[in-house]
Design an enzyme around this catalytic site. Structure first.
Site, PDB file in Angstrom:
ATOM      1  CE1 TYR A 109      -2.502   5.086   3.926  1.00  0.00           C
ATOM      2  CE2 TYR A 109      -4.073   3.866   2.600  1.00  0.00           C
ATOM      3  CZ  TYR A 109      -2.878   4.549   2.719  1.00  0.00           C
ATOM      4  OH  TYR A 109      -2.061   4.690   1.616  1.00  0.00           O
TER       5      TYR A 109
ATOM      6  CE  LYS B 268       1.866   3.563  -0.094  1.00  0.00           C
ATOM      7  NZ  LYS B 268       0.526   3.420  -0.645  1.00  0.00           N
TER       8      LYS B 268
HETATM    9  P1  FBP Z   1      -1.660   6.522  -4.802  1.00  0.00           P
HETATM   10  O1  FBP Z   1      -0.306   7.180  -4.794  1.00  0.00           O
HETATM   11  O2  FBP Z   1      -2.152   6.294  -6.189  1.00  0.00           O
HETATM   12  O3  FBP Z   1      -2.643   7.263  -3.921  1.00  0.00           O
HETATM   13  O4  FBP Z   1      -1.475   5.085  -4.150  1.00  0.00           O
HETATM   14  C1  FBP Z   1      -1.181   4.922  -2.800  1.00  0.00           C
HETATM   15  C2  FBP Z   1      -2.185   4.007  -2.122  1.00  0.00           C
HETATM   16  O5  FBP Z   1      -1.873   3.776  -0.776  1.00  0.00           O
HETATM   17  C3  FBP Z   1      -2.349   2.661  -2.831  1.00  0.00           C
HETATM   18  O6  FBP Z   1      -1.416   1.722  -2.402  1.00  0.00           O
HETATM   19  C4  FBP Z   1      -3.761   2.307  -2.516  1.00  0.00           C
HETATM   20  O7  FBP Z   1      -4.374   1.581  -3.509  1.00  0.00           O
HETATM   21  C5  FBP Z   1      -4.442   3.639  -2.441  1.00  0.00           C
HETATM   22  O8  FBP Z   1      -3.469   4.600  -2.147  1.00  0.00           O
HETATM   23  C6  FBP Z   1      -5.512   3.607  -1.380  1.00  0.00           C
HETATM   24  O9  FBP Z   1      -5.965   4.893  -1.152  1.00  0.00           O
HETATM   25  P2  FBP Z   1      -7.360   5.196  -0.457  1.00  0.00           P
HETATM   26  O10 FBP Z   1      -7.626   4.123   0.566  1.00  0.00           O
HETATM   27  O11 FBP Z   1      -7.161   6.539   0.143  1.00  0.00           O
HETATM   28  O12 FBP Z   1      -8.344   5.194  -1.540  1.00  0.00           O
END
Ligand code: FBP
Length: 250
Positions: A139, A170
């Site tokens: 991310y 991911k």
């Molecule tokens: P979702 O499909 O509910 O978005 O989950 C994916 C995910 O990567 C989770 O593992 C994590 O908790 C969340 O999204 C984190 O998203 P962000 O950092 O964008 O809030």
């Protein structure tokens, strides 16, 4: 040997993510899905390739309902500033709790990036020594990142995943199939799975899933779009049909 077949079928996967309680707090939940038993029942009945949990939920609720991926780091949404998620569970503990793969978030571009890369490196070495695949939540985030969803930024993050030894990255999808093709290419032999995000209207979510798979992704790792759905098993089945192009595949 890295045992990817424990969490993938024909090199594809549908994972159920349920670590939002730590990342966002109970704001994502309602009376039903706040209960981890509800999620684990979905994971079991819909035959997800794996469920993704933090260790506290595993210790108190996990009863082998589905193959397990333990998320080894995390952070809350309560603090301001440059993002950092530090380790909360070791590889050894994860194995003891039954994990067949481990996950770790890296906020690429954050001033704390070096710390996360270094922690990841240790985790990756230990997990691979035991044959466990490592999934990196890549991310790009922080002041230095102008646009976390740009083609260049996403492709860079995917490439870093390959360089640092992640078996799966991911990533978020920016809605552009062509960009995702480049992201997948950049990741090389590292597989790309796409995160779900906030709950979307069903038809457009399914269309998006189709585009994602056509662009070459290995699958989806999603939470809210499944367990906030009124009929989680039904949407899971539709996604499986898109991912494997036939019915009843785990
Ligand atoms: P979702 O499909 O509910 O978005 O989950 C994916 C995910 O990567 C989770 O593992 C994590 O908790 C969340 O999204 C984190 O998203 P962000 O950092 O964008 O809030």
């Amino acid at each position: 040997m890295i045992r990817l077949t424990k969490i993938m079928k024909q090199n594809k996967a549908l994972f159920l993510a349920y670590d939002q309680g730590l990342e966002h707090g109970p704001t994502d939940f309602d009376d039903k899905n706040i209960d981890p038993n509800y999620i684990l029942d979905i994971a079991k009945r819909a035959k997800f390739n794996a469920v993704i949990l933090q260790k506290g939920i595993v210790e108190k609720y996990y009863r082998k309902q589905a193959p397990l991926i333990i998320k080894l780091n995390g952070k809350t949404s309560l603090i301001d500033g440059e993002p950092i998620a530090t380790q909360l569970c070791t590889v050894k503990e994860a194995i003891k709790l039954g994990a067949v793969a481990v996950g770790y978030t890296i906020y690429l571009g954050s001033i704390h990036e070096p710390q996360m890369l270094s922690e990841f490196e240790n985790i990756e070495r230990e997990a691979h020594e035991h044959g466990l695949p490592v999934i990196a939540w890549m991310y790009p985030r922080g002041r230095a990142i102008k646009d976390e969803l740009s083609r260049e930024t996403l492709a860079y993050a995917a490439r870093v995943g390959l360089e640092i030894g992640a078996d799966i990255v991911k990533m978020k999808y920016n809605g552009n199939k062509n960009d995702l093709q480049w992201v997948v290419k950049s990741a090389g032999k590292t597989k790309v799975v796409i995160a779900g995000g906030t709950k979307k209207e069903e038809q457009s979510f399914l269309e998006e899933a189709k585009d994602i798979m056509e662009a070459g992704a290995a699958g989806l790792a999603i939470g809210r779009n499944i367990w906030q759905h009124p009929r989680p098993l039904e949407i899971a089945q539709k996604l499986k049909e898109i991912i494997w192009k036939r019915k009843d595949k785990r």
